[in-house]
Design a protein around this motif. Structure first.
Motif, PDB file in Angstrom:
ATOM      1  N   MET A   1       0.871  -1.253   0.059  1.00 59.03           N
ATOM      2  CA  MET A   1       0.107  -0.066  -0.238  1.00 59.03           C
ATOM      3  C   MET A   1       1.014   1.467  -0.290  1.00 59.03           C
ATOM      4  SD  MET A   1      -2.942  -1.303   2.713  1.00 59.03           S
ATOM      5  CE  MET A   1      -3.668   0.397   2.839  1.00 59.03           C
ATOM      6  N   SER A   2       2.076   1.057   0.371  1.00 57.70           N
ATOM      7  CA  SER A   2       3.143   2.234   0.308  1.00 57.70           C
ATOM      8  C   SER A   2       3.499   2.779  -1.128  1.00 57.70           C
ATOM      9  CB  SER A   2       4.031   2.017   1.110  1.00 57.70           C
ATOM     10  OG  SER A   2       5.051   0.945   0.678  1.00 57.70           O
ATOM     11  N   LEU A   3       3.153   1.877  -1.970  1.00 53.30           N
ATOM     12  CA  LEU A   3       3.415   2.337  -3.464  1.00 53.30           C
ATOM     13  C   LEU A   3       2.675   2.883  -4.134  1.00 53.30           C
ATOM     14  CD1 LEU A   3       5.065  -1.468  -4.145  1.00 53.30           C
ATOM     15  CD2 LEU A   3       6.276   0.517  -3.941  1.00 53.30           C
ATOM     16  N   ALA A   4       2.812   3.549  -5.248  1.00 48.64           N
ATOM     17  CA  ALA A   4       1.831   3.851  -6.340  1.00 48.64           C
ATOM     18  C   ALA A   4       0.510   4.810  -5.657  1.00 48.64           C
ATOM     19  CB  ALA A   4       1.083   2.781  -6.926  1.00 48.64           C
ATOM     20  N   GLY A   5       1.203   5.508  -4.563  1.00 48.39           N
ATOM     21  CA  GLY A   5      -0.003   6.442  -3.755  1.00 48.39           C
ATOM     22  C   GLY A   5      -1.289   5.462  -3.295  1.00 48.39           C
ATOM     23  N   GLY A   6      -0.923   4.392  -3.017  1.00 50.51           N
ATOM     24  CA  GLY A   6      -1.816   3.478  -2.372  1.00 50.51           C
ATOM     25  C   GLY A   6      -2.582   2.939  -3.510  1.00 50.51           C
ATOM     26  N   LYS A   7      -2.449   3.010  -4.750  1.00 47.87           N
ATOM     27  CA  LYS A   7      -3.550   2.459  -5.912  1.00 47.87           C
ATOM     28  C   LYS A   7      -3.163   1.184  -5.957  1.00 47.87           C
ATOM     29  CE  LYS A   7      -4.068   6.387  -8.652  1.00 47.87           C
ATOM     30  NZ  LYS A   7      -3.600   7.051  -9.866  1.00 47.87           N
ATOM     31  N   LEU A   8      -3.910   0.169  -5.060  1.00 48.15           N
ATOM     32  CA  LEU A   8      -3.662  -1.239  -4.987  1.00 48.15           C
ATOM     33  C   LEU A   8      -4.971  -2.011  -5.214  1.00 48.15           C
ATOM     34  CD1 LEU A   8      -1.926  -3.781  -3.900  1.00 48.15           C
ATOM     35  CD2 LEU A   8      -2.608  -2.995  -1.601  1.00 48.15           C
ATOM     36  N   ALA A   9      -4.813  -3.037  -6.266  1.00 50.16           N
ATOM     37  CA  ALA A   9      -6.095  -3.746  -6.386  1.00 50.16           C
ATOM     38  C   ALA A   9      -5.590  -5.306  -6.084  1.00 50.16           C
ATOM     39  CB  ALA A   9      -6.531  -3.728  -7.791  1.00 50.16           C
ATOM     40  N   VAL A  10      -6.318  -5.964  -5.346  1.00 49.37           N
ATOM     41  CA  VAL A  10      -6.019  -7.307  -4.794  1.00 49.37           C
ATOM     42  C   VAL A  10      -7.055  -8.266  -5.527  1.00 49.37           C
ATOM     43  CG1 VAL A  10      -6.050  -9.011  -2.925  1.00 49.37           C
ATOM     44  CG2 VAL A  10      -5.464  -6.423  -2.538  1.00 49.37           C
ATOM     45  N   CYS A  11      -6.613  -9.296  -6.333  1.00 52.46           N
ATOM     46  CA  CYS A  11      -7.512 -10.069  -7.239  1.00 52.46           C
ATOM     47  C   CYS A  11      -7.229 -11.464  -6.640  1.00 52.46           C
ATOM     48  CB  CYS A  11      -7.340  -9.850  -8.622  1.00 52.46           C
ATOM     49  SG  CYS A  11      -7.329  -8.246  -9.025  1.00 52.46           S
ATOM     50  N   LEU A  12      -8.239 -12.254  -6.457  1.00 51.32           N
ATOM     51  CA  LEU A  12      -8.085 -13.442  -5.795  1.00 51.32           C
ATOM     52  C   LEU A  12      -7.582 -14.505  -6.905  1.00 51.32           C
ATOM     53  CD1 LEU A  12      -8.817 -15.351  -3.272  1.00 51.32           C
ATOM     54  CD2 LEU A  12     -10.989 -16.135  -4.622  1.00 51.32           C
ATOM     55  N   GLU A  13      -6.773 -15.357  -6.706  1.00 53.92           N
ATOM     56  CA  GLU A  13      -6.415 -16.484  -7.426  1.00 53.92           C
ATOM     57  C   GLU A  13      -6.545 -17.867  -6.894  1.00 53.92           C
ATOM     58  OE1 GLU A  13      -5.089 -16.073 -10.527  1.00 53.92           O
ATOM     59  OE2 GLU A  13      -4.201 -14.042 -10.544  1.00 53.92           O
ATOM     60  N   GLY A  14      -5.735 -18.657  -6.281  1.00 52.45           N
ATOM     61  CA  GLY A  14      -5.930 -20.057  -5.907  1.00 52.45           C
ATOM     62  C   GLY A  14      -6.335 -19.691  -4.188  1.00 52.45           C
ATOM     63  N   GLY A  15      -6.098 -21.046  -3.650  1.00 50.11           N
ATOM     64  CA  GLY A  15      -6.430 -20.996  -2.102  1.00 50.11           C
ATOM     65  C   GLY A  15      -7.465 -21.940  -1.844  1.00 50.11           C
ATOM     66  N   TYR A  16      -7.277 -23.061  -1.308  1.00 48.74           N
ATOM     67  CA  TYR A  16      -8.192 -24.261  -1.256  1.00 48.74           C
ATOM     68  C   TYR A  16      -8.640 -24.624   0.110  1.00 48.74           C
ATOM     69  CZ  TYR A  16      -6.459 -23.747  -5.720  1.00 48.74           C
ATOM     70  OH  TYR A  16      -5.993 -22.938  -7.095  1.00 48.74           O
ATOM     71  N   ASN A  17      -8.225 -24.122   1.121  1.00 52.18           N
ATOM     72  CA  ASN A  17      -8.775 -24.365   2.256  1.00 52.18           C
ATOM     73  C   ASN A  17      -9.905 -23.169   2.747  1.00 52.18           C
ATOM     74  OD1 ASN A  17      -9.157 -24.109   5.106  1.00 52.18           O
ATOM     75  ND2 ASN A  17      -7.710 -25.871   5.523  1.00 52.18           N
ATOM     76  N   LEU A  18     -11.056 -23.594   2.829  1.00 53.65           N
ATOM     77  CA  LEU A  18     -12.196 -22.528   3.128  1.00 53.65           C
ATOM     78  C   LEU A  18     -11.866 -21.649   4.409  1.00 53.65           C
ATOM     79  CD1 LEU A  18     -15.203 -24.538   1.926  1.00 53.65           C
ATOM     80  CD2 LEU A  18     -13.775 -23.068   0.521  1.00 53.65           C
ATOM     81  N   LYS A  19     -11.454 -22.454   5.396  1.00 54.24           N
ATOM     82  CA  LYS A  19     -11.174 -21.448   6.495  1.00 54.24           C
ATOM     83  C   LYS A  19     -10.026 -20.602   6.300  1.00 54.24           C
ATOM     84  CE  LYS A  19     -10.535 -22.191  11.429  1.00 54.24           C
ATOM     85  NZ  LYS A  19      -9.777 -23.076  12.307  1.00 54.24           N
ATOM     86  N   ALA A  20      -8.667 -21.128   5.637  1.00 58.05           N
ATOM     87  CA  ALA A  20      -7.480 -20.411   5.710  1.00 58.05           C
ATOM     88  C   ALA A  20      -7.790 -19.275   4.625  1.00 58.05           C
ATOM     89  CB  ALA A  20      -6.468 -21.536   4.799  1.00 58.05           C
ATOM     90  N   ILE A  21      -8.695 -19.389   3.468  1.00 56.57           N
ATOM     91  CA  ILE A  21      -8.614 -18.222   2.290  1.00 56.57           C
ATOM     92  C   ILE A  21      -9.468 -17.315   3.266  1.00 56.57           C
ATOM     93  CG2 ILE A  21      -8.240 -19.571   0.649  1.00 56.57           C
ATOM     94  CD1 ILE A  21     -11.051 -19.732  -0.143  1.00 56.57           C
TER      95      ILE A  21
END
Ligand SMILES: [Zn+2]
Length: 677
Positions: free
Chosen positions: A326-346
């Motif tokens: 978040m300290s980069l690009a003036g805070g312009k941050l987009a988070v996009c989900l990829e993998g991750g398979y344990n429902l609780k962990a994700i």
């Protein structure tokens, strides 16, 4: 201009993305890329009060009084063919589109065939629609961030994207969402969104993202993933011309240096390794690149609890990584989900990320120590990128550029040692027959003259001396006067010489200097290589020299890693009856001395050896380990009050000399003496 801090965090979600399901349904358990993944994350965000779940009548009041209290919903929409084809071939697009025209039967067969090997994909009747929404949701999320409608945003989307190549879907991925969104943003905001950083912390390498931007100077792709020598998914492509996830794949053409693979050697990585990677590699390079926008390809399969990933990244660690980005690009941050398979962990990991995006400070956390192999990988990544990034350069040497005037310091030091030993004790090199001769062998074994006639011989097999250097912190250069050589062996040789011992001094280099080697950093040899090198040498010396001598009192002293030589000699040659005593100084691996054929060997070793183990050795920290190393086969193990070879050798010199003196010319027929009974 609106203050970004007063803008809300965006959140993109659409239930219809759950419609991508496996047409090849059967009695088997759920596929890990389970439609419930996105629903679970959304539920968690609602439960935690990050996403509004009350009645519409309250909305106006909320918007007026506390517009940043909840995440702002960004609607997903289907991506257009034109958008998809900024990255993918029209054929690839049509292949996915045609899925919606296929019969259930056809889809089942197709799914069955695709769900194996590197393709690892399933499809269903609604896969095309869901994939369009996933890519479209990703586009809208990134566009809202790029345009400044939201402070930052989280796209909870599936199917994931980062394995999809420009012309092939694979690895649960149909369209490569993040590259599509990147291209669309670059096209629509050419002035304010020119340079994009894609940070991929999914446990798998994002081969698709890498290859799409491999020659692109405006997209910096940094991936942290398990590589396992190319054995971890997605592994090596069939076509060897296509780069894989190894750390030497740095991009090509104008894109050189714009592809950073932090390729972990194995599973089992956790907070210590991820935060070290961020501090040492990710953030320095990211700051130097200075992106206009940052997108996280956020798979949560490196999360603690995900069996497929086998790593241990905790939610607080995800929060800290998000916070740093978040300290980069003036805070312009987009988070996009990829993998991750344990429902609780994700869902827990995603919650930690979402909270951080909204402005919650990341939680306090203790950082575990970093795995040594992982630390080495970071050094190698640094070396691989030193040519392209100023921040990666300090401390990295271009060996090729040094030219013929350069010598490796360990050879220089051994040359100096030889000179001293020759001046003081007239020691000379012992002839060793070898197939190949390298510089490092020139002075490897030094002996006092007339060795064969000596009644008493001291054999010292040791590591190169320790170096302590203080680099100039500005540019990492070392002035010779700021470096010190610590050689604990000297006083032992001096004592032996005064007491009329013949002396054999064997230096075991941690590296055999090959003039053609150009790596800036060469790690120490692994146990196997070291063992091979030492075995050959000590057996040669035994067979061709010591065995033939009439020596009555032969003492062995092993120092550091090289003490492996003593184990090797005792276990490969029937020589114990000719050895009066053994002394070892150990800072690394403790080596058992035992033999299948000579059952007495361990007992003999315990009675006739002193094994000093550094005070900070791991074996003292664990009761079971301590018990184990006190067993016979490890010899007369003692915990030294000192740390390090040099200090131990200094501290215990008197004891060692007494130990040796007591044993000189005593009866060693195998009978135990009175006090040992
Ligand atoms: Zn993954």
């Amino acid at each position: 201009m609106r203050r970004r801090g007063l803008l809300p965090t965006g959140c993109c979600y659409d239930d219809r993305m759950k419609l991508h399901a496996n047409a090849d349904f059967g009695p088997l358990p759920h596929h890990p890329e389970d439609p419930r993944r996105i629903e679970e994350i959304m539920k968690m965000l609602k439960k935690a009060g990050l996403v509004f779940s009350g009645s519409d009548s309250e909305l106006l009041d909320i918007l007026r009084d506390a517009p940043t209290k909840y995440m702002w919903r960004i609607p997903a929409r289907p991506a257009t063919k034109q958008e998809i084809c900024t990255v993918h071939t029209p054929r690839h697009f049509d292949w996915v589109r045609e899925l919606s025209d296929m019969s259930t039967r056809e889809l089942r067969v197709l799914s069955h065939n695709l769900d194996q090997g590197r393709a690892s994909l399933y499809v269903g009747g609604m896969s095309y629609e869901a994939a369009l929404l996933s890519a479209g949701g990703c586009i809208e999320t990134c566009k809202n961030v790029a345009a400044g409608h939201v402070k930052n945003a989280f796209a909870i989307i599936r199917p994931p994207g980062h394995h999809a190549e420009y012309d092939t879907p694979m690895g649960f991925c149909l369209f490569n969402n993040v590259p599509v969104a990147t291209k669309v943003c670059q096209n629509e905001y050419p002035d304010t969104c020119r340079k994009v950083l894609i940070l991929d912390w999914d446990v798998h390498h994002g081969n698709g993202v890498q290859n799409i931007f491999y020659e692109d100077p405006n997209v910096l792709y940094i991936s942290l993933h398990v590589y396992e020598n190319g054995n971890f998914y997605p592994g090596k492509p069939e076509n060897p011309m296509i780069p894989d996830g190894d750390l030497d794949k740095v991009g090509e053409g104008l894109g050189q240096g714009r592809n950073v693979n932090i390729a972990w050697p194995s599973q089992g990585m956790g907070d210590g390794e991820y935060l070290a990677a961020f501090q040492k590699i990710v953030m320095p390079i990211a700051h130097e690149f200075n992106p206009d926008m940052v997108i996280i390809s956020a798979g949560f399969d490196a999360a603690d609890g995900d069996e497929l990933g086998g790593c241990f990244v905790t939610p607080p660690c995800y929060a800290h990584m998000t916070h740093m980005l978040m300290s980069l690009a003036g805070g312009k941050l987009a988070v996009c989900l990829e993998g991750g398979y344990n429902l609780k962990a994700i869902s827990h990991s995603a919650l930690a990320v979402a909270r951080t995006l909204m402005g919650e400070p990341p939680p306090q956390m203790e950082i575990p120590p970093i795995n040594k192999e992982a630390a080495r990988v970071l050094t190698r990544v640094q070396a691989a990128h030193a040519p392209y990034w100023e921040c990666m350069r300090p401390g990295i040497i271009d060996v090729q550029e040094l030219g013929d005037n350069a010598a490796r310091l360990h050879d220089v030091i051994r040359g100096y040692q030889r000179q001293v030993l020759s001046e003081k004790y007239s020691m000379i090199p012992l002839f060793i027959q070898r197939e190949v001769l390298y510089k490092s062998f020139e002075n490897q074994v030094l002996v006092t003259p007339g060795l064969q006639a000596k009644r008493k011989i001291l054999l010292v097999i040791h590591d190169p001396p320790e170096l302590r250097v203080m680099p100039d912190l500005v540019d990492n250069t070392v002035d010779p006067h700021n470096g010190h050589v610590l050689d604990g062996v000297v006083s032992y040789i001096d004592w032996a010489h005064k007491n009329d011992f013949g002396i054999l001094d064997i230096n075991i280099p941690h590296y055999i200097t090959h003039p053609e080697d150009i790596d800036a950093f060469t790690p120490r040899p692994n146990e196997k290589t070291l063992q091979r090198q030492i075995l050959e040498l000590v057996c040669y010396i035994w067979d061709n020299y010591l065995q033939l001598y009439d020596v009555e009192d032969l003492f062995l002293v092993g120092v550091g890693n090289a003490y492996l030589g003593i184990k090797v000699l005792l276990t490969n040659r029937d020589c114990k009856s000719r050895i009066a005593g053994v002394v070892n100084f150990v800072t690394g691996n403790l080596r058992p001395v035992k033999s299948e054929t000579d059952t007495e060997l361990s007992t003999w070793y315990k009675r006739n050896s002193l094994v000093y183990v550094t005070n900070d050795h791991a074996c003292w920290r664990d009761e079971d380990l301590t018990k184990k190393v006190l067993k016979r086969r490890f010899g007369g193990v003692q915990r030294s009050p000192e740390v390090g070879l040099n200090r131990m050798m200094d501290r215990h010199a008197k004891e060692v000399f007494e130990f040796i003196n007591e044993r000189v010319s005593q009866d060693r027929s195998g009978n135990t003496t009175e006090e040992e009974k």
